[in-house]
Design an enzyme around this catalytic site. Structure first.
Site, PDB file in Angstrom:
ATOM      1  CD1 TRP A 192     -13.458  -2.809-122.984  1.00 27.54           C
ATOM      2  CD2 TRP A 192     -12.347  -2.940-121.024  1.00 27.54           C
ATOM      3  NE1 TRP A 192     -12.477  -1.865-122.917  1.00 27.54           N
ATOM      4  CE2 TRP A 192     -11.937  -1.943-121.711  1.00 27.54           C
ATOM      5  CE3 TRP A 192     -11.612  -3.353-119.935  1.00 27.54           C
ATOM      6  CZ2 TRP A 192     -10.827  -1.165-121.306  1.00 27.54           C
ATOM      7  CZ3 TRP A 192     -10.694  -2.698-119.283  1.00 27.54           C
ATOM      8  CH2 TRP A 192     -10.334  -1.331-119.984  1.00 27.54           C
ATOM      9  CG  ASP A 229     -18.643  -3.660-119.112  1.00 29.20           C
ATOM     10  OD1 ASP A 229     -18.891  -2.824-118.995  1.00 29.20           O
ATOM     11  OD2 ASP A 229     -17.438  -4.003-119.222  1.00 29.20           O
ATOM     12  CE  LYS A 242     -14.339   3.737-121.340  1.00 31.03           C
ATOM     13  NZ  LYS A 242     -14.343   2.343-121.316  1.00 31.03           N
TER      14      LYS A 242
HETATM   15  C1  LIG Z   1     -13.548   1.313-120.334  1.00 28.11           C
HETATM   16  C2  LIG Z   1     -14.292  -0.029-120.140  1.00 28.11           C
HETATM   17  C3  LIG Z   1     -13.939  -0.727-118.911  1.00 28.11           C
HETATM   18  C4  LIG Z   1     -12.969  -0.278-117.825  1.00 28.11           C
HETATM   19  O1  LIG Z   1     -13.434   0.783-117.153  1.00 28.11           O
HETATM   20  P1  LIG Z   1     -12.622   1.261-115.777  1.00 28.11           P
HETATM   21  O2  LIG Z   1     -13.662   2.389-115.411  1.00 28.11           O
HETATM   22  O3  LIG Z   1     -11.452   1.830-116.399  1.00 28.11           O
HETATM   23  O4  LIG Z   1     -12.321   0.176-114.987  1.00 28.11           O
HETATM   24  C5  LIG Z   1     -14.773  -1.830-118.979  1.00 28.11           C
HETATM   25  N1  LIG Z   1     -15.718  -2.299-119.725  1.00 28.11           N
HETATM   26  C6  LIG Z   1     -16.017  -1.424-120.689  1.00 28.11           C
HETATM   27  C7  LIG Z   1     -16.670  -1.985-121.706  1.00 28.11           C
HETATM   28  C8  LIG Z   1     -15.238  -0.427-121.122  1.00 28.11           C
HETATM   29  O5  LIG Z   1     -15.425   0.463-122.187  1.00 28.11           O
END
Ligand SMILES: *Cc1c(COP(=O)(O)O)cnc(C)c1O
Length: 362
Positions: free
Chosen positions: A104, A173, A197
């Site tokens: 990511w 993030d 998540k």
């Molecule tokens: C799942 C995830 C993403 C992507 O998320 P989307 O909502 O599908 O764009 C980005 N960063 C992390 C750390 C993730 O676990």
């Protein structure tokens, strides 16, 4: 409790607390006496205003945010934030520092680079397949911000102690560990997290922004890509992802009122992770893929002696109502995602299954 529901270890979209799903079911046809579902009411109605305001307030209380933070709900997932962050905070010839800790983070870097922005990779763990969190950094002179990924969902690593960026605002993030542990929010200019998540369904991304960041935003951005529009309009510039915001509100209510807040949640999450890592470390059959000091308390990644056994493990686990244990398609192996909604009971059941599987196949 379980009946026909399985223990769900999916990485994302992931399990939601059962009481939240029951509440959705109960009020779906008639939300708060309106005779309508949350997907049918106006986003300008009093009922929805209450929902979004309460969700924002809960975010602030749970994370202990000072009044200089704004809570935003944005569509486009965490992935859109990979572009929005540099568009808003990296103008002209400024440089931003990024730490590359996995898939990511790599995507976040690629999106910033595609905008022709100046990016400095201050550290990377790519040399060892992203199995650890770097400890040494090459920060640039006066960067606009430092971007990190607090938990690496795919590789199973997590920042246990955040890097010290001094006065440089950090952007994080936190998609896969938001609300899972207590954090010192002062250091962050922007925190973002796709909901699916740890806090809700897909389709909405939580963004928490420090007010002083808003003044740097260039004035030529399209409205929907401009954080200040979301801040000014309280995330109601256009129709927001109503259902997602509603579910986030319910999940945060559960976290606050049933669990007792983020500190309590962190204790439970530590117990859950300990159960699995202790089992993995107790023998040779299971091998953790992340270095011990970098292990994630949310995504436990491990291998078995060979791929054939891994496939058998995943299939037999599912027969025992333990789902979602396949590692990410790019790395293989196994992964148990034990976000907030995964109960200690679920993790203990998985641990017993793992011991039994080892006895039969070891
Ligand atoms: C799942 C995830 C993403 C992507 O998320 P989307 O909502 O599908 O764009 C980005 N960063 C992390 C750390 C993730 O676990």
């Amino acid at each position: 409790m379980k009946q026909n529901r399985i223990f769900n270890f999916n990485a994302g979209p992931a399990a939601l607390p059962t009481p939240v799903l029951e509440e959705i079911q109960k009020s779906f046809l008639d939300l708060a006496g309106s005779g309508m579902s949350v997907t049918e009411i106006s986003h300008r109605s009093k009922i929805f205003d209450d929902i979004i305001n309460k969700a924002m307030e809960r975010v602030k209380r749970l994370l202990n945010l000072k009044d200089n933070f704004k809570v935003l709900f944005i569509q486009g997932g965490a992935s859109l934030q990979f572009s929005m962050a540099p568009m808003n905070f990296l103008s002209g010839d400024k440089t931003a520092d990024y730490i590359n800790t996995g898939t990511w983070a790599t995507k976040a870097i690629a999106q910033a680079q595609s905008l022709k922005k100046n990016i400095n990779i201050a550290a990377s763990s790519e040399d060892k397949k992203f199995s650890y969190i770097p400890k040494q950094f090459n920060f640039s002179e006066n960067p606009a911000y430092l971007h990190i990924t607090s938990n690496n969902t795919i590789k199973g690593t997590q920042w246990n102690k955040f890097p010290d960026a001094g006065d440089i605002p950090m952007i994080a993030d936190m998609s896969s560990d938001i609300m899972s542990r207590v954090i010192d929010t002062k250091k962050f200019g922007l925190i973002y997290a796709g909901a699916q998540k740890n806090i809700g369904p897909s389709g909405v991304c939580l963004a928490i922004i420090r007010e002083d960041m808003l003044s740097q935003i260039p004035d030529n951005l399209p409205s929907l890509l401009d954080y200040s529009v979301y801040a000014e309009k309280k995330s109601l510039y256009n129709t927001p992802p109503c259902f997602g915001i509603y579910v986030i509100g319910l999940v945060l209510k559960w976290l606050e009122e049933s669990i007792g807040g983020v500190e309590k949640m962190e204790e439970i999450n530590r117990k859950k992770a300990d159960i699995l890592y202790n089992l993995i470390d107790s023998g040779e059959f299971y091998k953790g893929t992340a270095q011990k000091d970098s292990r994630s308390k949310m995504n436990v990644t491990f291998r078995l002696p060979n791929e054939e056994l891994e496939q058998k493990f995943i299939a037999e686990a599912l027969q025992n109502d333990l789902g979602g244990l396949k590692g990410h398609r790019t790395v293989g192996g196994c992964r148990a995602s034990i976000y907030n909604a995964a109960t200690i009971e679920a993790v203990e059941t998985l641990a017993s299954f793992m011991k039994e599987f080892e006895r039969n196949n070891g």
